[in-house]
Write a protein that holds these residues in place. Structure first.
Motif, PDB file in Angstrom:
ATOM      1  N   VAL A 207       0.546  -0.989  -0.303  1.00 16.26           N
ATOM      2  CA  VAL A 207       0.004   0.250   0.219  1.00 16.26           C
ATOM      3  C   VAL A 207       0.776   1.493   0.179  1.00 16.26           C
ATOM      4  N   CYS A 208       0.335   1.773  -0.649  1.00 13.13           N
ATOM      5  CA  CYS A 208       1.185   3.888  -0.780  1.00 13.13           C
ATOM      6  C   CYS A 208       0.879   4.173   0.765  1.00 13.13           C
ATOM      7  N   GLY A 209       2.043   4.814   1.116  1.00 12.07           N
ATOM      8  CA  GLY A 209       2.272   4.711   1.934  1.00 12.07           C
ATOM      9  C   GLY A 209       2.636   6.835   1.923  1.00 12.07           C
ATOM     10  N   PRO A 210       2.500   7.559   3.755  1.00 13.62           N
ATOM     11  CA  PRO A 210       2.565   8.843   3.538  1.00 13.62           C
ATOM     12  C   PRO A 210       3.603   9.411   2.876  1.00 13.62           C
ATOM     13  N   THR A 211       3.539  10.836   2.077  1.00  9.29           N
ATOM     14  CA  THR A 211       5.202  11.325   1.643  1.00  9.29           C
ATOM     15  C   THR A 211       5.168  12.262   2.967  1.00  9.29           C
ATOM     16  N   VAL A 212       6.193  12.127   3.895  1.00  6.78           N
ATOM     17  CA  VAL A 212       6.432  12.521   5.386  1.00  6.78           C
ATOM     18  C   VAL A 212       7.078  14.327   5.135  1.00  6.78           C
TER      19      VAL A 212
ATOM     20  N   ALA B 275      -0.486  14.112   8.940  1.00  4.49           N
ATOM     21  CA  ALA B 275      -1.665  13.482   8.016  1.00  4.49           C
ATOM     22  C   ALA B 275      -2.716  13.854   8.070  1.00  4.49           C
ATOM     23  N   HIS B 276      -3.735  13.722   6.481  1.00  2.00           N
ATOM     24  CA  HIS B 276      -5.312  14.336   7.413  1.00  2.00           C
ATOM     25  C   HIS B 276      -5.824  13.564   7.719  1.00  2.00           C
ATOM     26  N   ILE B 277      -6.849  14.234   7.720  1.00  2.00           N
ATOM     27  CA  ILE B 277      -7.608  13.176   7.870  1.00  2.00           C
ATOM     28  C   ILE B 277      -7.954  11.963   6.763  1.00  2.00           C
ATOM     29  N   GLY B 278      -7.828  12.038   5.651  1.00  2.00           N
ATOM     30  CA  GLY B 278      -8.726  11.571   4.124  1.00  2.00           C
ATOM     31  C   GLY B 278      -7.130  10.655   4.043  1.00  2.00           C
ATOM     32  N   ASN B 279      -6.232  11.242   4.046  1.00  2.35           N
ATOM     33  CA  ASN B 279      -4.555   9.835   4.900  1.00  2.35           C
ATOM     34  C   ASN B 279      -5.074   9.207   5.586  1.00  2.35           C
ATOM     35  N   ALA B 280      -6.026   9.423   6.561  1.00  4.40           N
ATOM     36  CA  ALA B 280      -6.038   8.219   7.523  1.00  4.40           C
ATOM     37  C   ALA B 280      -7.066   6.936   6.963  1.00  4.40           C
ATOM     38  N   ARG B 281      -7.691   7.456   5.563  1.00  3.40           N
ATOM     39  CA  ARG B 281      -9.263   6.397   5.400  1.00  3.40           C
ATOM     40  C   ARG B 281      -7.854   4.882   4.955  1.00  3.40           C
ATOM     41  N   PRO B 282      -6.883   5.389   3.866  1.00  2.47           N
ATOM     42  CA  PRO B 282      -6.331   4.332   3.602  1.00  2.47           C
ATOM     43  C   PRO B 282      -5.836   3.333   4.275  1.00  2.47           C
ATOM     44  N   VAL B 283      -5.626   4.663   5.880  1.00  2.00           N
ATOM     45  CA  VAL B 283      -4.390   3.623   6.544  1.00  2.00           C
ATOM     46  C   VAL B 283      -5.383   2.179   7.295  1.00  2.00           C
TER      47      VAL B 283
ATOM     48  N   GLY C 234      -2.960  -1.762  -2.803  1.00  2.00           N
ATOM     49  CA  GLY C 234      -3.646  -0.757  -3.095  1.00  2.00           C
ATOM     50  C   GLY C 234      -3.122   0.747  -2.276  1.00  2.00           C
ATOM     51  N   GLY C 235      -4.111   1.177  -2.622  1.00  2.78           N
ATOM     52  CA  GLY C 235      -3.718   2.797  -2.163  1.00  2.78           C
ATOM     53  C   GLY C 235      -5.539   3.934  -2.794  1.00  2.78           C
ATOM     54  N   GLY C 236      -5.426   5.456  -2.465  1.00  2.16           N
ATOM     55  CA  GLY C 236      -6.547   5.671  -2.290  1.00  2.16           C
ATOM     56  C   GLY C 236      -7.535   5.704  -4.054  1.00  2.16           C
ATOM     57  N   ILE C 237      -7.945   5.874  -4.459  1.00  4.11           N
ATOM     58  CA  ILE C 237      -8.389   6.530  -5.949  1.00  4.11           C
ATOM     59  C   ILE C 237      -7.373   7.131  -6.072  1.00  4.11           C
ATOM     60  N   ASP C 238      -6.889   8.654  -5.957  1.00  4.98           N
ATOM     61  CA  ASP C 238      -6.458   9.634  -6.422  1.00  4.98           C
ATOM     62  C   ASP C 238      -4.842   9.188  -7.266  1.00  4.98           C
ATOM     63  N   LEU C 239      -4.570   8.339  -6.909  1.00  5.48           N
ATOM     64  CA  LEU C 239      -3.150   7.032  -7.099  1.00  5.48           C
ATOM     65  C   LEU C 239      -3.400   6.425  -8.504  1.00  5.48           C
TER      66      LEU C 239
ATOM     67  N   HIS D  67      -8.588   0.113  -4.054  1.00  7.32           N
ATOM     68  CA  HIS D  67      -9.032   1.744  -4.348  1.00  7.32           C
ATOM     69  C   HIS D  67      -9.839   2.433  -2.832  1.00  7.32           C
ATOM     70  N   ASN D  68      -9.444   3.324  -2.420  1.00  3.97           N
ATOM     71  CA  ASN D  68     -10.374   3.208  -1.619  1.00  3.97           C
ATOM     72  C   ASN D  68     -11.079   4.472  -2.192  1.00  3.97           C
ATOM     73  N   GLY D  69     -11.679   5.044  -1.697  1.00  2.00           N
ATOM     74  CA  GLY D  69     -12.998   6.134  -2.638  1.00  2.00           C
ATOM     75  C   GLY D  69     -12.270   7.490  -1.685  1.00  2.00           C
ATOM     76  N   PHE D  70     -12.468   8.559  -2.190  1.00  2.00           N
ATOM     77  CA  PHE D  70     -12.465   9.756  -0.864  1.00  2.00           C
ATOM     78  C   PHE D  70     -13.176  10.828   0.036  1.00  2.00           C
ATOM     79  N   LEU D  71     -12.007  10.971   0.632  1.00  2.00           N
ATOM     80  CA  LEU D  71     -13.314  11.698   1.964  1.00  2.00           C
ATOM     81  C   LEU D  71     -13.564  13.276   1.224  1.00  2.00           C
ATOM     82  N   GLN D  72     -14.688  13.182   2.132  1.00  2.24           N
ATOM     83  CA  GLN D  72     -15.345  15.208   2.311  1.00  2.24           C
ATOM     84  C   GLN D  72     -15.481  15.062   3.726  1.00  2.24           C
TER      85      GLN D  72
ATOM     86  N   LYS E 102     -14.879  19.137  -0.615  1.00  2.00           N
ATOM     87  CA  LYS E 102     -14.010  18.812  -0.739  1.00  2.00           C
ATOM     88  C   LYS E 102     -12.486  19.692   0.425  1.00  2.00           C
ATOM     89  N   MET E 103     -11.911  18.502   0.793  1.00  4.09           N
ATOM     90  CA  MET E 103     -11.785  19.262   1.968  1.00  4.09           C
ATOM     91  C   MET E 103     -10.087  19.950   1.305  1.00  4.09           C
ATOM     92  N   SER E 104      -9.875  21.073   1.388  1.00  5.48           N
ATOM     93  CA  SER E 104      -8.687  22.013   1.365  1.00  5.48           C
ATOM     94  C   SER E 104      -8.683  22.990   2.090  1.00  5.48           C
TER      95      SER E 104
HETATM   96  P1  AMP Z   1      -0.390  11.662  -0.412  1.00  5.58           P
HETATM   97  O1  AMP Z   1       0.835  12.072   1.059  1.00  5.58           O
HETATM   98  O2  AMP Z   1      -1.112  12.414  -0.494  1.00  5.58           O
HETATM   99  O3  AMP Z   1       0.201  10.788  -1.388  1.00  5.58           O
HETATM  100  O4  AMP Z   1      -1.554  10.467   0.579  1.00  5.58           O
HETATM  101  C1  AMP Z   1      -1.802   9.410   0.407  1.00  5.58           C
HETATM  102  C2  AMP Z   1      -2.524   8.624   1.246  1.00  5.58           C
HETATM  103  O5  AMP Z   1      -3.901   9.067   1.259  1.00  5.58           O
HETATM  104  C3  AMP Z   1      -2.699   8.070  -0.508  1.00  5.58           C
HETATM  105  O6  AMP Z   1      -3.313   6.846  -0.757  1.00  5.58           O
HETATM  106  C4  AMP Z   1      -4.427   8.904  -0.414  1.00  5.58           C
HETATM  107  O7  AMP Z   1      -4.588   7.973  -2.184  1.00  5.58           O
HETATM  108  C5  AMP Z   1      -4.990   8.636   0.394  1.00  5.58           C
HETATM  109  N1  AMP Z   1      -5.428  10.460  -0.348  1.00  5.58           N
HETATM  110  C6  AMP Z   1      -5.354  11.461   0.420  1.00  5.58           C
HETATM  111  N2  AMP Z   1      -6.680  12.240   0.240  1.00  5.58           N
HETATM  112  C7  AMP Z   1      -7.505  11.493   0.553  1.00  5.58           C
HETATM  113  C8  AMP Z   1      -8.988  12.211   0.753  1.00  5.58           C
HETATM  114  N3  AMP Z   1      -9.144  12.700   0.618  1.00  5.58           N
HETATM  115  N4  AMP Z   1      -9.940  11.096   1.252  1.00  5.58           N
HETATM  116  C9  AMP Z   1      -8.997   9.489   0.578  1.00  5.58           C
HETATM  117  N5  AMP Z   1      -8.486   9.465   0.661  1.00  5.58           N
HETATM  118  C10 AMP Z   1      -6.394  10.136   0.389  1.00  5.58           C
END
Ligand code: AMP
Ligand code: ZN
Length: 460
Positions: A28-33, A37-45, A243-248, A275-280, A285-287
């Motif tokens: 599973v692709c992990g974080p760029t440190v 980490a935001h709550i979206g990053n917690a989803r794949p974890v 695995g990883g988030g859908i954006d990957l 691939h997990n879906g996104f969290l808002q 959209k979280m930004s």
């Molecule tokens: P990143 O550090 O941005 O590469 O993200 C780490 C992991 O979190 C990747 O698997 C992303 O797909 C996932 N991720 C980032 N933002 C979100 C989000 N809003 N909802 C769900 N997963 C996310």
């Protein structure tokens, strides 16, 4: 009972058959440190932690290998290091940023009840493997050197008459369309406008390593090659789940497949792509610019990690999640109840109804419904099932005392004040209703009026 998983590549749910049941392998692709980490990053974890736990349940703890990398070489890390530690040499500053952020990430995901993966490789410790892969790709005619860069050519891959998959198959895109739609301002050294970087020169002061493919100047790897190299080193040329988030999916995973399959002349890198879906957040959209960007760290100051975990698992992993305070409050109530009835009970075997739900492509909402069903008649089964899902890490007493310490806000008192304010408003005593609103604000409580009534949350 068999496990069925949705595969992004074949776009269908397929029965999971491991390459070797004694060594089930997942990457599973992990974080760029570089930041919290935001709550979206917690989803794949959390999602892939549930899968890890389920695979261990099915195949035995010793027979599952889970690799999640740490990306510790990246432009964002360099920028953050220069900003936060301007007095230090860049390399030292980078070490500080990655060490601090890595520690914070571990503290966060431990609190979410996620098991540590079997291996957590760091990109900077696998530069040798990256160079080796790049040499193979150049030798095979899939990559070329230009102005001290090494570039991968998707067109060379698709022109090769062999077992290789088609570039674009994973993300369901056609290379011809990508070529036609590519930006016009492509770097001049690229032969094709869809070519991507495997290796690039480092700027002065940036981390750098000896380059592959006869390049004299030192350089650093592109992002995609990192995962291909770490997956290869720890899981082999071909493994079970990626695995990883859908954006990957594109470009990251499409490029990983291209690199790994071309380097090893094979049809597949992983047998199942998940691939997990996104969290808002509150339907947006979280930004950072919208001001609704929430870190795991901030949430953990208000909610126990298991509440965040349950809240995440109420939605099946492929669907988008709308993260709301209302839903968190419900999750907290549910866990309070489960802790009261099941935390101090000797756990039984996880219930068949729960396991079967998970076997159906990790249908966690259905598993949670099954848990509610057990609540009335099989507390030992409830306790065992909750543990399988990563809950009940504390005793009932620990849970209760931590909860009271954490909030400091007396919910009953808040509700009483809100009722008083509602009464004041209905008799049009706006002075009194404003007074109560201000009082709540000083207590750290924010209220929101809507047609349905007044809701409240701990003000951030
Ligand atoms: P990143 O550090 O941005 O590469 O993200 C780490 C992991 O979190 C990747 O698997 C992303 O797909 C996932 N991720 C980032 N933002 C979100 C989000 N809003 N909802 C769900 N997963 C996310
Ligand atoms: Zn990756």
């Amino acid at each position: 009972m068999e496990l069925r998983l949705h595969d992004t590549l074949t776009r269908e749910k397929r029965t999971f058959v491991p390459l070797d049941p004694n060594n089930v392998r997942m990457y599973v692709c992990g974080p760029t440190v570089y930041d919290f980490a935001h709550i979206g990053n917690a989803r794949p974890v959390i999602v892939f932690d549930v899968l890890f736990r389920l695979l261990r349940h099915l195949y035995g703890e010793a027979h599952v290998k889970y690799v999640r990398n740490i990306t510790d070489v990246d432009d964002k890390i360099n920028d953050r290091a220069a900003r936060d530690f301007p007095g230090l040499p860049l390399n030292e500053a980078i070490r500080k940023v990655t060490e601090q952020t890595g520690k914070q990430f571990h503290a966060d995901v431990d609190a979410l009840g996620a098991l540590r993966p079997t291996v957590e490789p760091r990109a900077t410790e696998h530069i040798g493997e990256m160079r080796e892969l790049i040499e193979k790709l150049v030798a095979g005619g899939f990559a070329y050197v230009a102005e001290d860069h090494v570039l991968f050519s998707p067109q060379a891959m698709n022109a090769a008459n062999s077992v290789l998959p088609r570039y674009g198959a994973l993300s369901n895109r056609s290379l011809d369309e990508m070529v036609a739609g590519a930006r016009v301002d492509v770097a001049p050294y690229k032969k094709g406008n869809t070519d991507f970087v495997l290796w690039k020169p480092s700027k002065p002061g940036e981390p750098s390593w000896p380059s592959p493919a006869g390049i004299k100047a030192e350089g650093r790897p592109g992002w995609h090659i990192e995962c291909s190299a770490m997956a290869w080193k720890h899981l082999g040329e071909h493994f079970d789940i990626h695995g990883g988030g859908i954006d990957l999916v594109f470009p990251h995973h499409e490029n990983e497949v291209a690199q790994s399959c071309c380097a090893f002349h094979q049809e597949r890198m992983a047998n199942y792509w998940m691939h997990n879906g996104f969290l808002q957040v509150e339907s947006e959209k979280m930004s950072k610019s919208l001001g609704n960007f929430i870190t795991i760290h901030e949430l953990l100051a208000e909610w126990p990690g298991e509440v965040l975990r349950l809240n995440m698992l109420k939605t099946q992993y492929r669907s988008p999640i709308d993260w709301t305070v209302k839903s968190l409050e419900e999750s907290a109530k549910t866990l309070d109840d489960w802790y009261r009835v099941a935390a101090d009970v000797a756990p039984g075997k996880p219930a068949a109804s729960v396991v079967e739900s998970l076997l159906d492509d990790l249908n966690t909402p259905q598993a949670i419904a099954a848990l509610h069903g057990l609540r009335g008649n099989d507390i030992a089964g409830l306790a065992g099932s909750l543990r399988l899902l990563g809950f009940l890490s504390e005793s009932a007493a620990q849970w209760e005392s931590r909860k009271q310490q954490a909030s400091g806000i007396d919910a009953k008192e808040v509700e009483r004040l809100i009722a008083e304010r509602t009464a004041a408003r209905s008799r049009k005593d706006f002075k009194e209703s404003d007074r109560i609103r201000d009082l709540l604000a000083t207590m750290g409580v924010a209220i929101k009026d809507s047609k349905e009534g007044t809701t409240w949350e701990i003000a951030r």
